[in-house]
Design a protein around this motif. Structure first.
Motif, PDB file in Angstrom:
ATOM      1  N   ASN A   7      -9.432  14.741  -2.618  1.00  0.00           N
ATOM      2  CA  ASN A   7      -8.291  14.456  -1.746  1.00  0.00           C
ATOM      3  C   ASN A   7      -8.075  12.955  -1.610  1.00  0.00           C
ATOM      4  O   ASN A   7      -8.995  12.219  -1.267  1.00  0.00           O
ATOM      5  CB  ASN A   7      -8.530  15.043  -0.348  1.00  0.00           C
ATOM      6  N   VAL A   8      -6.858  12.524  -1.910  1.00  0.00           N
ATOM      7  CA  VAL A   8      -6.479  11.130  -1.692  1.00  0.00           C
ATOM      8  C   VAL A   8      -6.110  10.972  -0.221  1.00  0.00           C
ATOM      9  O   VAL A   8      -5.189  11.632   0.271  1.00  0.00           O
ATOM     10  CB  VAL A   8      -5.304  10.720  -2.595  1.00  0.00           C
ATOM     11  N   LEU A   9      -6.833  10.122   0.479  1.00  0.00           N
ATOM     12  CA  LEU A   9      -6.632   9.942   1.917  1.00  0.00           C
ATOM     13  C   LEU A   9      -5.633   8.840   2.238  1.00  0.00           C
ATOM     14  O   LEU A   9      -4.932   8.908   3.244  1.00  0.00           O
ATOM     15  CB  LEU A   9      -7.967   9.626   2.593  1.00  0.00           C
ATOM     16  N   TRP A  10      -5.591   7.824   1.382  1.00  0.00           N
ATOM     17  CA  TRP A  10      -4.670   6.701   1.609  1.00  0.00           C
ATOM     18  C   TRP A  10      -4.566   5.888   0.340  1.00  0.00           C
ATOM     19  O   TRP A  10      -5.519   5.781  -0.429  1.00  0.00           O
ATOM     20  CB  TRP A  10      -5.169   5.805   2.743  1.00  0.00           C
ATOM     21  N   SER A  11      -3.398   5.330   0.102  1.00  0.00           N
ATOM     22  CA  SER A  11      -3.229   4.362  -0.978  1.00  0.00           C
ATOM     23  C   SER A  11      -2.220   3.331  -0.515  1.00  0.00           C
ATOM     24  O   SER A  11      -1.271   3.636   0.200  1.00  0.00           O
ATOM     25  CB  SER A  11      -2.745   5.049  -2.260  1.00  0.00           C
ATOM     26  N   GLY A  12      -2.441   2.091  -0.912  1.00  0.00           N
ATOM     27  CA  GLY A  12      -1.521   1.044  -0.489  1.00  0.00           C
ATOM     28  C   GLY A  12      -2.006  -0.336  -0.897  1.00  0.00           C
ATOM     29  O   GLY A  12      -2.964  -0.486  -1.650  1.00  0.00           O
ATOM     30  N   VAL A  13      -1.327  -1.342  -0.378  1.00  0.00           N
ATOM     31  CA  VAL A  13      -1.686  -2.737  -0.637  1.00  0.00           C
ATOM     32  C   VAL A  13      -2.713  -3.161   0.398  1.00  0.00           C
ATOM     33  O   VAL A  13      -2.455  -3.106   1.602  1.00  0.00           O
ATOM     34  CB  VAL A  13      -0.447  -3.650  -0.578  1.00  0.00           C
ATOM     35  N   ASP A  14      -3.881  -3.579  -0.069  1.00  0.00           N
ATOM     36  CA  ASP A  14      -4.967  -3.945   0.834  1.00  0.00           C
ATOM     37  C   ASP A  14      -4.924  -5.425   1.210  1.00  0.00           C
ATOM     38  O   ASP A  14      -5.286  -5.797   2.323  1.00  0.00           O
ATOM     39  CB  ASP A  14      -6.313  -3.621   0.179  1.00  0.00           C
ATOM     40  N   THR A  15      -4.511  -6.263   0.268  1.00  0.00           N
ATOM     41  CA  THR A  15      -4.500  -7.706   0.506  1.00  0.00           C
ATOM     42  C   THR A  15      -3.336  -8.353  -0.228  1.00  0.00           C
ATOM     43  O   THR A  15      -3.020  -7.957  -1.358  1.00  0.00           O
ATOM     44  CB  THR A  15      -5.819  -8.364   0.026  1.00  0.00           C
ATOM     45  N   VAL A  16      -2.721  -9.331   0.409  1.00  0.00           N
ATOM     46  CA  VAL A  16      -1.716 -10.183  -0.243  1.00  0.00           C
ATOM     47  C   VAL A  16      -2.115 -11.633  -0.001  1.00  0.00           C
ATOM     48  O   VAL A  16      -2.392 -12.018   1.142  1.00  0.00           O
ATOM     49  CB  VAL A  16      -0.299  -9.930   0.304  1.00  0.00           C
ATOM     50  N   ARG A  17      -2.163 -12.413  -1.077  1.00  0.00           N
ATOM     51  CA  ARG A  17      -2.386 -13.858  -0.952  1.00  0.00           C
ATOM     52  C   ARG A  17      -1.187 -14.554  -1.569  1.00  0.00           C
ATOM     53  O   ARG A  17      -1.005 -14.528  -2.782  1.00  0.00           O
ATOM     54  CB  ARG A  17      -3.686 -14.268  -1.660  1.00  0.00           C
TER      55      ARG A  17
END
Length: 469
Positions: free
Chosen positions: A86-96
């Motif tokens: 099961n995929v619980l979450w996906s997204g952008v973790d860090t932006v520099r």
């Protein structure tokens, strides 16, 4: 939650081809018939040897549809069922985000004044309090941080004068700060802060970390040995008990963290997130996200099981890699800001997982990798583009001589026990400086990173070479 987090999409076909080379020279005493015979045999051998990277066949057992679902069938008929993944979450973790421009002297003066008060310095900007520290480790003079707000701002390029145009601001956004904003709001707020410090602020590069959290599968002991990557650099951290020099992997003693590649390139990391959240004190925040995950079997209840470990697969793209992909992909615009990258996040993810992959057997991608690569979507479906990197060609034409001269100068400086600042000043006066900076600028290496190369080069020569003998 924002539009570039979570989502699934049917997989596309992915192929990569490798080959072999054959004999080039004809021996004068070999009969023509034997040559023809050998040529035919070599042709057959070449066709067999050129192996495509393949995925297991995929079937949705509830609908019978091929190319979707969680049942994977391998080349010898073996079956792998990933229904419990099961995929619980996906997204952008860090932006520099990097910004170039000219520093506002009145703002810089306030920062300097606060910094000079010593340990525990605080400054208030736009109604928000910031701790003021040295930004030397990040290549900047000053670091402003407010963990509660969620931003870290580095100000004034350490290797450029304050009154000159340059990359004087770098803003790093935390996972929580990103999670609470949509992509356009992220863009607007980042430029808002950059303009507070810079006149005529313009984005000049962006580094992005993409992540997916999942349950129901754990890496086996031979995961690193079966991982295919071009990365050769090995980073050894405190607590690491096993390093695989062939795969370029860093593995901790309990097999809870696998890292492939360099931080200033394309890095792949797989680790036990359910343990990391305790170390980083983010358990409450992450569990509030994981508990919102559902699947078709658990709905309307959550599919998150607090008794099972949560693993995170993370792809970290340095701004240089983002630039190289934009340069090498036909039909892709220049990417200098986060908002430029948003339509391509899914494309970046698939590109990274195709080139850095876990294989069930040689040339066959493991089903878990196929599922994570193809089912995860970051807000936008992947555009119909052939993503690839283009290493920039140096522009000065004498790059080999420049590289050799640079290395020789570093050896001389190390022999004479110059520190990094002395070596840096000497390089600027050596007559090599213009060619050297052009050489690295064409490779999207900033002046900060060039200074780090000088520093690292001096250390390696002192420790590993005979310059001090």
């Amino acid at each position: 939650m924002n539009e570039w987090q979570s989502g699934t999409r049917p997989r596309d076909a992915h192929h990569a081809v490798g080959g072999v080379t054959g004999p080039r020279n004809r021996s004068p005493d070999v009969p023509v018939t034997r040559l023809i015979e050998k040529t035919v045999l070599f042709s057959v051998f070449q066709k067999v040897s050129v192996m495509a990277i393949k995925d297991f066949d995929r079937i949705d057992i509830s609908t019978g549809e091929v190319g979707k679902g969680d049942l994977f069938i391998g080349p010898e008929g073996q079956q792998v069922n990933l229904q419990n993944v099961n995929v619980l979450w996906s997204g952008v973790d860090t932006v520099r985000q990097l910004y170039q421009g000219r520093l506002r002297p009145e703002i810089l003066a306030d920062i300097v004044q606060s910094y000079e008060t010593g340990h525990g310095a605080v400054i208030t900007i736009n109604g928000i309090e910031w701790a003021v520290m040295s930004g030397r480790r990040g290549g900047f003079r000053y670091l402003l941080q407010n963990r509660e707000y969620g931003l870290t701002i580095l100000v004034q390029n350490f290797y450029a004068e304050a009154d000159t145009q340059g990359t004087h601001v770098k803003i790093e956004a935390s996972p929580r700060w990103l999670y609470e904003r949509g992509s356009q709001q992220v863009q607007d707020e980042l430029i808002y802060w950059a303009r507070h410090f810079l006149a005529a602020a313009e984005p000049s590069g962006v580094a992005i970390h993409l992540a997916v959290d999942f349950q129901g599968w754990e890496p086996p002991q031979d995961f690193a040995q079966r991982f295919v990557t071009r990365a050769k650099t090995v980073n050894v951290y405190t607590g690491v008990s096993n390093v695989d020099w062939e795969t370029g992997a860093t593995v901790n003693g309990r097999g809870e963290t696998y890292t492939f590649g360099k931080a200033n390139s394309l890095q792949t990391c797989l680790y036990d997130k359910s343990k990391e959240v305790d170390v980083s004190d983010k358990r409450a925040f992450m569990e509030s996200i994981w508990e919102t995950a559902v699947n078709e079997h658990s709905f309307p209840d959550t599919c998150y099981d607090p008794e099972k470990p949560v693993w995170r697969l993370e792809i970290r793209l340095h701004h240089r890699i983002v630039n190289e992909i934009a340069d090498g992909t036909e039909g892709m615009p220049v990417i200098k800001s986060f908002i430029d990258a948003v339509p391509h996040l899914t494309g970046f993810w698939r590109y990274a997982l195709q080139g850095n992959r876990y294989e069930a057997k040689k040339h066959w991608i493991h089903p878990i990798w196929t599922k994570l690569r193809d089912d995860v979507v970051f807000g936008h479906p992947a555009p119909q583009l052939l993503y690839k990197r283009a290493k920039k060609e140096p522009g000065c034409g004498n790059e080999k001589n420049v590289s050799l001269a640079f290395g020789n100068l570093l050896s001389i400086y190390a022999r004479n026990r110059f520190n990094s600042r002395q070596a840096w000043d000497c390089l600027k006066k050596s007559g090599l400086w213009d060619d050297l900076t052009n050489y690295y600028r064409n490779r999207d290496i900033t002046e900060n990173e060039l200074f780090q190369l000088v520093e690292d080069g001096l250390i390696k020569r002192r420790l590993l070479n005979k310059v001090c003998a």
